[in-house]
Design an enzyme around this catalytic site. Structure first.
Site, PDB file in Angstrom:
ATOM      1  CG  ASP A  70      60.589   0.045 -27.850  1.00 18.68           C
ATOM      2  OD1 ASP A  70      60.061   0.702 -26.659  1.00 18.68           O
ATOM      3  OD2 ASP A  70      60.617  -1.035 -28.164  1.00 18.68           O
TER       4      ASP A  70
ATOM      5  CG  HIS B  81      52.375   1.891 -28.622  1.00 19.35           C
ATOM      6  ND1 HIS B  81      51.613   0.819 -29.072  1.00 19.35           N
ATOM      7  CD2 HIS B  81      53.264   1.875 -27.907  1.00 19.35           C
ATOM      8  CE1 HIS B  81      51.918  -0.054 -28.009  1.00 19.35           C
ATOM      9  NE2 HIS B  81      53.197   0.728 -27.501  1.00 19.35           N
TER      10      HIS B  81
ATOM     11  CD1 TRP C 257      61.209  -4.972 -25.428  1.00 13.41           C
ATOM     12  CD2 TRP C 257      63.331  -5.027 -25.888  1.00 13.41           C
ATOM     13  NE1 TRP C 257      61.607  -3.577 -25.276  1.00 13.41           N
ATOM     14  CE2 TRP C 257      62.938  -3.662 -25.488  1.00 13.41           C
ATOM     15  CE3 TRP C 257      64.424  -5.444 -25.818  1.00 13.41           C
ATOM     16  CZ2 TRP C 257      63.940  -2.765 -25.087  1.00 13.41           C
ATOM     17  CZ3 TRP C 257      65.650  -4.549 -26.047  1.00 13.41           C
ATOM     18  CH2 TRP C 257      65.328  -3.043 -25.391  1.00 13.41           C
TER      19      TRP C 257
ATOM     20  CE1 TYR D 250      58.212  -7.673 -23.136  1.00 10.46           C
ATOM     21  CE2 TYR D 250      57.201  -6.204 -24.832  1.00 10.46           C
ATOM     22  CZ  TYR D 250      57.885  -6.391 -23.760  1.00 10.46           C
ATOM     23  OH  TYR D 250      58.177  -5.344 -22.824  1.00 10.46           O
TER      24      TYR D 250
ATOM     25  CE  LYS E  68      60.609  -4.231 -21.899  1.00 11.60           C
ATOM     26  NZ  LYS E  68      60.371  -3.176 -23.054  1.00 11.60           N
TER      27      LYS E  68
ATOM     28  CE  LYS F  77      53.865  -6.851 -22.663  1.00 14.87           C
ATOM     29  NZ  LYS F  77      52.676  -6.902 -23.507  1.00 14.87           N
TER      30      LYS F  77
ATOM     31  CB  SER G  44      57.870  -4.928 -19.449  1.00 11.39           C
ATOM     32  OG  SER G  44      57.113  -3.574 -20.083  1.00 11.39           O
TER      33      SER G  44
ATOM     34  N   GLY H 277      55.183  -1.534 -18.605  1.00 11.22           N
ATOM     35  CA  GLY H 277      53.975  -1.553 -19.319  1.00 11.22           C
ATOM     36  C   GLY H 277      53.174  -0.187 -19.496  1.00 11.22           C
TER      37      GLY H 277
ATOM     38  N   GLY I  12      59.263   2.684 -19.473  1.00 11.22           N
ATOM     39  CA  GLY I  12      59.462   3.781 -20.347  1.00 11.22           C
ATOM     40  C   GLY I  12      58.204   4.532 -20.034  1.00 11.22           C
ATOM     41  NE  ARG I  13      53.801   1.985 -23.112  1.00 11.78           N
ATOM     42  CZ  ARG I  13      53.026   1.002 -23.300  1.00 11.78           C
ATOM     43  NH1 ARG I  13      51.958   1.419 -23.909  1.00 11.78           N
ATOM     44  NH2 ARG I  13      53.324  -0.397 -23.146  1.00 11.78           N
TER      45      ARG I  13
END
Length: 306
Positions: free
Chosen positions: A46, A51, A169, A171, A204, A206, A252, A254, A280-281
């Site tokens: 996502d 971003h 999520w 956060y 989810k 961090k 996560s 990050g 993800g990233r």
């Protein structure tokens, strides 16, 4: 799909849910190389919404294509793939039935000045696309938290009625929280607990650090001797705050960083009793072969083989 004793034990902890929702939870837990273990690795994409496309995909240009992410999650043997509406629609037919999907129904963007998210997907969309769950980001600490919580309450109720699971999520950000406070142990544990209280099936958060943000909470942590020296101990505390481990919690990955750090985090999550990673990233911003190798190692860690 592997319905093992471990999976049955997890499903039994969701005492109010209907057979449809439990079947979709079982799909998430039973798919891929970690199927049946009670552990999960999920690919979330996502970040383009959050971003922008270049910040998300320019490091690995094939990742501009939504099909790339479906195939990466499938080839890596992951439990599920999570993405916003358009990303899932772009591959829904070709990849139907090949991996459980999670429709991320709200997002922020890099121009937003408020700590809030827009709802852009629905339970109806998730059903149409054959998803196993919806995903929703909640911002504990935000001035808009109450409004987001009300949106989440309605979406979770609708998802459960339709037999879908809900992934939240959670956060913390905004309000009086410092930057360090967003991943503080007390704040992260509180965020996990809030998501559980809101009815999330999968939470989810961090990976928490050692910092304690709230002075009142810090006094309790010290007085009660809450173990928090190591990352695994901090994960264990978050799990206790998710109804004593009665709710699934994934952590996560990050921003993109070194492999050793990613693997150390996975071992801490495993050793602390967490249910896995949603990463993800750190994967899709690497070339495909590197991403698959990284995901293979993470899976092996959760299988207690690395």
């Amino acid at each position: 799909m592997k319905i093992t004793r471990k999976v049955k034990d997890i499903l039994a902890k969701y005492e109010a849910d209907n057979p449809g929702t439990k079947a979709n939870l079982a799909r998430l837990l039973g798919h891929g190389r970690l199927g049946g273990t009670g552990r999960m690795v999920i690919l979330p994409v996502d970040q383009g919404f959050e971003h922008g496309p270049a910040r998300s995909f320019a490091a690995n240009p094939p990742a501009y294509d939504p099909h790339y992410h479906y195939q990466l999650a499938i080839d890596a043997g992951l439990n599920a793939y999570a993405a916003p509406l358009g990303m899932l629609e772009a591959g829904a037919d070709r990849f139907a039935g090949q991996i459980p999907t999670i429709l991320k129904v709200n997002s922020s963007n890099s121009w937003a000045t408020e700590k809030d998210q827009a709802v852009h997907g629905s339970v109806e969309d998730a059903l149409r696309l054959g998803c196993s769950a919806i995903g929703f980001t909640l911002y504990p600490g935000s001035p808009w938290f109450n409004e987001m919580a009300e949106e989440l309450r309605e979406l979770i109720a609708e998802a459960k009625a339709a037999g879908l699971a809900a992934v939240v999520w959670s956060y913390p950000r905004g309000g009086d929280l410092s930057k360090a406070g967003e991943t503080a142990l007390d704040v992260t544990a509180y965020a996990a607990h809030l998501a559980a209280l809101m009815g999330a099936h999968v939470i989810k958060v961090k990976l928490p650090g050692e910092h304690l943000e709230q002075s009142e909470a810090a006094q309790v942590y010290e007085a009660q001797g809450v173990a928090a020296a190591s990352p695994a101990e901090r994960v264990a505390h978050v799990m206790r705050c998710a109804f004593a481990g009665r709710r699934l919690v994934v952590f996560s990955g990050g921003a993109k960083r070194g492999e050793t750090s990613v693997f150390d985090d996975a071992r801490a999550i495993r050793d602390g009793g967490g249910n896995g990673s949603i990463i993800g990233r750190n994967t899709f911003q690497r070339p495909r072969d590197e991403a698959l190798a990284m995901l293979d190692t993470i899976v092996q860690i959760y299988r207690d083989k690395a």
